[in-house]
Design an enzyme around this catalytic site. Structure first.
Site, mmCIF file in Angstrom:
data_model
loop_
_atom_site.group_PDB
_atom_site.id
_atom_site.type_symbol
_atom_site.label_atom_id
_atom_site.label_comp_id
_atom_site.label_asym_id
_atom_site.label_seq_id
_atom_site.Cartn_x
_atom_site.Cartn_y
_atom_site.Cartn_z
ATOM 1 N N ARG A 84 -1.996 -6.218 -8.539
ATOM 2 C CA ARG A 84 -0.934 -7.211 -8.321
ATOM 3 C C ARG A 84 -1.006 -8.231 -9.453
ATOM 4 O O ARG A 84 -0.550 -7.978 -10.544
ATOM 5 C CB ARG A 84 -1.095 -7.872 -6.946
ATOM 6 C CG ARG A 84 -0.725 -6.963 -5.791
ATOM 7 C CD ARG A 84 -1.208 -7.499 -4.489
ATOM 8 N NE ARG A 84 -2.645 -7.710 -4.538
ATOM 9 C CZ ARG A 84 -3.423 -7.956 -3.503
ATOM 10 N NH1 ARG A 84 -2.908 -8.076 -2.313
ATOM 11 N NH2 ARG A 84 -4.721 -8.106 -3.639
ATOM 12 N N HIS A 101 0.844 -1.210 0.000
ATOM 13 C CA HIS A 101 0.000 0.000 0.000
ATOM 14 C C HIS A 101 0.879 1.260 0.000
ATOM 15 O O HIS A 101 0.632 2.211 -0.733
ATOM 16 C CB HIS A 101 -0.876 0.063 1.260
ATOM 17 C CG HIS A 101 -1.916 -1.013 1.371
ATOM 18 N ND1 HIS A 101 -2.125 -1.725 2.525
ATOM 19 C CD2 HIS A 101 -2.819 -1.467 0.474
ATOM 20 C CE1 HIS A 101 -3.127 -2.574 2.339
ATOM 21 N NE2 HIS A 101 -3.560 -2.446 1.102
ATOM 22 N N SER A 133 -3.031 -7.544 3.084
ATOM 23 C CA SER A 133 -3.317 -7.407 4.512
ATOM 24 C C SER A 133 -3.709 -8.771 5.087
ATOM 25 O O SER A 133 -3.382 -9.077 6.239
ATOM 26 C CB SER A 133 -4.450 -6.408 4.740
ATOM 27 O OG SER A 133 -4.074 -5.135 4.289
ATOM 28 N N LYS A 138 -16.798 -7.304 6.388
ATOM 29 C CA LYS A 138 -15.626 -8.031 6.897
ATOM 30 C C LYS A 138 -15.463 -7.761 8.391
ATOM 31 O O LYS A 138 -15.904 -6.733 8.886
ATOM 32 C CB LYS A 138 -14.363 -7.529 6.191
ATOM 33 C CG LYS A 138 -14.335 -7.763 4.696
ATOM 34 C CD LYS A 138 -13.053 -7.155 4.128
ATOM 35 C CE LYS A 138 -13.014 -7.213 2.617
ATOM 36 N NZ LYS A 138 -11.856 -6.532 2.062
HETATM 37 O O1 PNS Z 1 -8.846 -2.939 0.412
HETATM 38 P P1 PNS Z 1 -10.121 -3.489 -0.203
HETATM 39 O O2 PNS Z 1 -10.935 -4.210 0.855
HETATM 40 O O3 PNS Z 1 -9.850 -4.327 -1.406
HETATM 41 O O4 PNS Z 1 -10.978 -2.204 -0.689
HETATM 42 C C1 PNS Z 1 -12.229 -2.366 -1.321
HETATM 43 C C2 PNS Z 1 -12.874 -0.997 -1.594
HETATM 44 C C3 PNS Z 1 -13.019 -0.175 -0.321
HETATM 45 C C4 PNS Z 1 -12.038 -0.229 -2.576
HETATM 46 C C5 PNS Z 1 -14.265 -1.290 -2.234
HETATM 47 O O5 PNS Z 1 -14.959 -2.211 -1.427
HETATM 48 C C6 PNS Z 1 -15.132 -0.057 -2.400
HETATM 49 O O6 PNS Z 1 -14.875 0.778 -3.235
HETATM 50 N N1 PNS Z 1 -16.197 0.055 -1.575
HETATM 51 C C7 PNS Z 1 -17.083 1.188 -1.564
HETATM 52 C C8 PNS Z 1 -18.513 0.791 -1.941
HETATM 53 C C9 PNS Z 1 -18.756 1.016 -3.407
HETATM 54 O O7 PNS Z 1 -18.599 2.100 -3.931
HETATM 55 N N2 PNS Z 1 -19.130 -0.066 -4.089
HETATM 56 C C10 PNS Z 1 -19.369 -0.066 -5.498
HETATM 57 C C11 PNS Z 1 -18.070 -0.154 -6.277
HETATM 58 S S1 PNS Z 1 -18.410 -0.886 -7.777
#
Ligand code: PNS
Length: 164
Positions: A93, A20, A131, A44
């Protein structure tokens, strides 16, 4: 209207890893302001609270003056609009990340047509890092040096010991 280019790097950051941090450092030189946004209200079960995750990020990015640590809930596309951001930054990745990220990028652009997603390829040494891997190593008593910033190692050790 401000010409300042703001980007958002969203994620769970539970906890922040060196992968990150590499993306944050590289994105911070591409934009005037980079908001690292910790997502809350997720299904989660995080190891660290949003406040703790933000604190880890603040401590490890304090040498980057244009990086702001924040949290958000709800839709990322809405949050980006509220913040006046022109881009979402994501790290990629392996090929396995691609399909999901591609889907999210298209959905986010549909929700907010002015919002593009910029993908930065991970540095080779962080290819395997996540993570979840960090938490798994820590929970089983392994050494997370070289996976996370040195400044948060003790916090992770303390948390995993507490849960023994
Ligand atoms: O570190 P992560 O858990 O992979 O992050 C995921 C994240 C926070 C980027 C994703 O879950 C997100 O954008 N959530 C916000 C909700 C949202 O906008 N959902 C629609 C996206 S298509």
């Amino acid at each position: 209207m401000s010409k300042m280019k703001t980007a958002i790097y969203p994620g769970s950051f539970d906890p922040v890893t060196l992968g990150h941090l590499d993306i944050i450092r590289r994105a911070s030189v591409m934009f005037d302001r980079l908001i690292v946004a910790v997502m809350h209200n997720q299904n989660k079960h995080p190891m660290f609270s949003v406040q703790e995750r933000m604190d880890f990020l603040k401590r490890t990015t304090d040498d980057m003056p244009n990086v702001v640590i924040a949290s958000f809930g709800g839709l990322l596309a809405d949050y980006a609009w509220q913040q006046g951001a022109c881009a979402i930054v994501k790290g990629l990745r392996a090929v396995s990340d691609f399909e999901y990220e591609f889907q999210m990028a298209l959905a986010n652009r549909k929700l907010n047509p002015e919002l593009d997603t910029v993908f930065l390829m991970t540095s080779a040494e962080h290819m395997y890092l996540s993570s979840s891997v960090v938490k798994d190593i820590a929970v089983h008593g392994g050494n997370v040096t070289g996976f996370v910033p040195d400044g948060i190692i003790q916090d992770i050790v303390r948390r995993t010991r507490k849960e023994d």
